[in-house]
Scaffold this motif. Structure first.
Motif, mmCIF file in Angstrom:
data_model
loop_
_atom_site.group_PDB
_atom_site.id
_atom_site.type_symbol
_atom_site.label_atom_id
_atom_site.label_comp_id
_atom_site.label_asym_id
_atom_site.label_seq_id
_atom_site.Cartn_x
_atom_site.Cartn_y
_atom_site.Cartn_z
ATOM 1 N N GLY A 30 -1.963 5.913 -3.890
ATOM 2 C CA GLY A 30 -2.100 7.367 -3.541
ATOM 3 C C GLY A 30 -1.974 7.595 -1.992
ATOM 4 O O GLY A 30 -1.081 8.083 -1.514
ATOM 5 N N PRO A 31 -3.332 6.958 -1.268
ATOM 6 C CA PRO A 31 -3.417 7.334 0.067
ATOM 7 C C PRO A 31 -2.158 6.803 0.946
ATOM 8 O O PRO A 31 -1.859 7.391 1.828
ATOM 9 C CB PRO A 31 -4.582 6.637 0.379
ATOM 10 N N GLY A 32 -1.721 5.673 0.728
ATOM 11 C CA GLY A 32 -0.541 5.120 1.520
ATOM 12 C C GLY A 32 0.587 5.847 1.363
ATOM 13 O O GLY A 32 1.296 6.180 2.347
ATOM 14 N N ILE A 33 0.907 6.574 0.064
ATOM 15 C CA ILE A 33 2.008 7.407 -0.203
ATOM 16 C C ILE A 33 1.864 8.654 0.590
ATOM 17 O O ILE A 33 2.615 9.358 1.087
ATOM 18 C CB ILE A 33 2.451 7.416 -1.659
ATOM 19 N N LEU A 34 0.512 8.904 0.268
ATOM 20 C CA LEU A 34 0.234 10.567 1.058
ATOM 21 C C LEU A 34 0.501 10.280 2.577
ATOM 22 O O LEU A 34 0.990 11.173 3.169
ATOM 23 C CB LEU A 34 -1.223 10.827 0.671
ATOM 24 N N PHE A 35 0.014 9.316 3.108
ATOM 25 C CA PHE A 35 0.063 8.904 4.532
ATOM 26 C C PHE A 35 1.813 9.068 4.834
ATOM 27 O O PHE A 35 2.221 9.781 5.834
ATOM 28 C CB PHE A 35 -0.402 7.772 5.032
ATOM 29 N N ALA A 36 2.532 8.305 3.989
ATOM 30 C CA ALA A 36 4.248 8.172 4.357
ATOM 31 C C ALA A 36 4.688 9.478 4.415
ATOM 32 O O ALA A 36 5.463 10.029 5.028
ATOM 33 C CB ALA A 36 4.473 7.169 3.387
ATOM 34 N N SER A 37 4.415 10.298 3.528
ATOM 35 C CA SER A 37 4.997 11.716 3.015
ATOM 36 C C SER A 37 4.313 12.475 4.320
ATOM 37 O O SER A 37 5.324 13.385 4.691
ATOM 38 C CB SER A 37 4.489 12.150 1.712
ATOM 39 N N PHE A 93 -6.634 0.031 10.063
ATOM 40 C CA PHE A 93 -8.359 0.173 10.027
ATOM 41 C C PHE A 93 -8.972 1.113 9.384
ATOM 42 O O PHE A 93 -10.000 1.003 8.971
ATOM 43 C CB PHE A 93 -8.790 0.207 11.693
ATOM 44 N N GLY A 94 -8.202 2.049 9.374
ATOM 45 C CA GLY A 94 -8.786 3.254 8.473
ATOM 46 C C GLY A 94 -8.845 2.876 7.192
ATOM 47 O O GLY A 94 -10.149 3.155 6.534
ATOM 48 N N ALA A 95 -7.946 2.350 6.506
ATOM 49 C CA ALA A 95 -7.803 1.778 5.130
ATOM 50 C C ALA A 95 -9.111 0.805 4.998
ATOM 51 O O ALA A 95 -9.745 0.634 4.241
ATOM 52 C CB ALA A 95 -6.599 1.276 4.639
ATOM 53 N N ARG A 96 -9.082 -0.324 5.821
ATOM 54 C CA ARG A 96 -9.748 -1.418 6.014
ATOM 55 C C ARG A 96 -11.374 -0.896 5.976
ATOM 56 O O ARG A 96 -12.019 -1.564 5.234
ATOM 57 C CB ARG A 96 -9.682 -2.177 7.095
ATOM 58 N N TYR A 97 -11.554 -0.136 7.041
ATOM 59 C CA TYR A 97 -13.013 0.419 7.179
ATOM 60 C C TYR A 97 -13.498 1.126 5.925
ATOM 61 O O TYR A 97 -14.615 0.901 5.433
ATOM 62 C CB TYR A 97 -13.108 1.272 8.375
ATOM 63 N N ALA A 98 -12.769 1.958 5.364
ATOM 64 C CA ALA A 98 -13.159 2.727 4.198
ATOM 65 C C ALA A 98 -13.322 1.756 2.913
ATOM 66 O O ALA A 98 -14.258 1.948 2.225
ATOM 67 C CB ALA A 98 -11.894 3.771 3.843
ATOM 68 N N ASN A 99 -12.743 0.924 2.763
ATOM 69 C CA ASN A 99 -12.865 -0.267 1.767
ATOM 70 C C ASN A 99 -13.896 -0.966 1.852
ATOM 71 O O ASN A 99 -14.838 -1.308 1.157
ATOM 72 C CB ASN A 99 -11.561 -1.101 1.581
ATOM 73 N N ALA A 100 -14.286 -1.325 2.967
ATOM 74 C CA ALA A 100 -15.320 -2.048 3.389
ATOM 75 C C ALA A 100 -16.756 -1.601 3.361
ATOM 76 O O ALA A 100 -17.851 -2.208 3.131
ATOM 77 C CB ALA A 100 -15.294 -2.938 4.884
ATOM 78 N N THR A 101 -16.671 -0.132 3.810
ATOM 79 C CA THR A 101 -17.972 0.399 3.748
ATOM 80 C C THR A 101 -18.100 1.593 2.892
ATOM 81 O O THR A 101 -19.202 2.219 2.426
ATOM 82 C CB THR A 101 -18.090 1.182 5.248
ATOM 83 N N THR A 156 -6.306 -2.092 -1.748
ATOM 84 C CA THR A 156 -6.305 -1.200 -0.718
ATOM 85 C C THR A 156 -5.086 -1.174 0.469
ATOM 86 O O THR A 156 -4.248 -0.159 0.661
ATOM 87 C CB THR A 156 -7.569 -0.786 -0.012
ATOM 88 N N LEU A 157 -5.204 -2.273 0.895
ATOM 89 C CA LEU A 157 -4.112 -2.512 1.875
ATOM 90 C C LEU A 157 -2.710 -2.854 1.599
ATOM 91 O O LEU A 157 -1.780 -2.252 2.327
ATOM 92 C CB LEU A 157 -4.601 -3.892 2.765
#
Length: 422
Positions: free
Chosen positions: A11-18, A57-65, A229-230
């Protein structure tokens, strides 16, 4: 990876692409191909590669924290969150105005609203603002998630068809005595900076990746693994990167060297882009292509307004609420952010009325000049000081990050030199 778990994450990745495919691809990449052929491909590839870590890093940080990059900026110090807040305020009206102007062009091309209201040329623009804000005020993340997936798939398929047919048919014949443009004169450099500014999108929107990732985790009630997530983010990012090359190819093959030009106005430009598709596929495809192009731009509008409203919602909560986890007035902040964004952006559109390319290049250039600040902040937040070692990026990502910071900073200073000192 389990498919059921991927569906919960996707979802977030597709939203980013669109969101990315909007202005940077339909407008800037097509213009790059039409005006310079394949001369700017290396700049497009470089922008996609060197910006990649900072969005990832946005996706990475959100998943990590479980928190957004905006929360992370607060951890860097009050100065960081204030700089981000002020940068957002300074840029959001120009960026939103540019995206809405492009959306209006494709809407007018499809529905012909300017013919119905010829004496009020701002009516279609006002309508886009009104519908976008109304949908976001009444909707939820799930609506945005599903809508973007549908229109993204339609435009993806139609663009790939045109891309393949364009390659099969080969480039159009060049006019006699055609002179190839200079890439490194001052005018071309200004366009290159603008092109890279939103390639694949503005760097400050990397926080939106974290905002949407956190929102997805909350709406699905599932915290994915870092790998899941990645996977979602990488899929969206590299699809958008590939499509940027598709649009360059379409512009280069069908317009470059032919004596044709893409019109300067938003409606004329939209018509010119649609004709690139229909002349390749056939006139029968007009309604499908026009609908897909307008839909993806409208989806970009929704994603853009949602991203800025969520950004203001979170930053104001962190900066001004006694408890930065307070949710009581959060919805009101979101709604007022949408209203203020719409009014300010509409005023920009009214001021730049009829100056389509100037507004687009101004918005994308502003985005490029603030990119180094965001890049440095994002890189800091994925160090071992702020996230667990299991979530740290690898050596290659760190290397690309350092090169990316040098790339963005170098071009920002080069732009300032050409613009003000040369």
């Amino acid at each position: 990876m389990n498919w059921e778990k991927i569906k919960k994450t996707l979802g977030p990745g597709i939203l980013f692409a669109s969101t990315a495919i909007g202005v940077s691809h339909l407008v800037q990449s097509t213009r790059a191909g039409a005006n310079f052929g394949f001369g700017l491909v290396l700049f497009i590839i470089a922008a996609n590669v060197f910006k990649f870590p900072f969005f990832e890093f946005g996706a990475r940080y959100a998943n990590a924290t479980g928190k957004t990059l905006i929360d992370g900026y607060k951890r860097l110090g009050n100065y960081a969150i204030w700089i981000y807040f002020l940068v957002t305020i300074c840029s959001m009206f120009f960026v939103s105005a540019a995206v809405v102007l492009v959306t209006t062009g494709f809407m007018d091309n499809l529905f012909g609203l300017s013919v119905l209201w010829p004496t009020f040329n701002l009516f279609p623009i006002a309508l886009v603002f009104l519908v976008t804000v109304s949908l976001l005020m009444s909707g939820k993340y799930n609506f945005l998630d599903h809508f973007i997936k549908i229109v993204g798939i339609v435009l993806l398929i139609s663009t790939l068809i045109v891309f393949i047919l364009t390659l099969i048919n080969g480039p159009a014949e060049h006019v006699e005595h055609f002179i190839h443009p200079h890439i490194f004169d001052d005018t071309s450099i200004m366009f290159i900076i603008a092109l890279m500014g939103w390639m694949p999108t503005a760097m400050d929107m990397s926080t939106w990746v974290s905002l949407w990732t956190v929102a997805k985790m909350k709406s699905s009630n599932y915290h994915p693994t870092l790998k899941e997530t990645l996977f979602d983010f990488n899929f969206g990012y590299w699809v958008s990167a590939f499509l940027s090359l598709c649009f360059v190819t379409i512009g280069a093959y069908l317009i470059y060297g032919t004596g044709k030009t893409l019109p300067a106005g938003s409606v004329g430009f939209a018509d010119g882009v649609i004709k690139l598709y229909t002349t390749t596929i056939g006139d029968w495809s007009y309604l499908i292509i026009a609908t897909a192009a307008f839909s993806i731009m409208f989806g970009t509008c929704i994603g853009l307004f949602d991203g800025y409203a969520r950004t203001l919602q979170r930053t104001t909560t962190i900066l001004f609420a006694k408890n930065d986890n307070k949710e009581t007035d959060s919805r009101n902040v979101y709604i007022w952010s949408l209203v203020i964004l719409a009014i300010g952006s509409f005023a920009i559109n009214a001021f730049f009325s009829g100056q389509f390319k100037i507004l687009i290049d101004l918005a994308t250039t502003i985005s490029f000049l603030i990119a180094p600040l965001v890049a440095v902040a994002n890189f800091k937040l994925v160090s071992s000081k702020y996230i667990d070692k299991a979530f740290l990026p690898g050596k290659l990502m760190k290397l690309i990050s350092w090169l990316g910071i040098l790339f963005l900073t170098g071009f920002a200073f080069f732009y300032m030199y050409v613009k003000f000192l040369k």
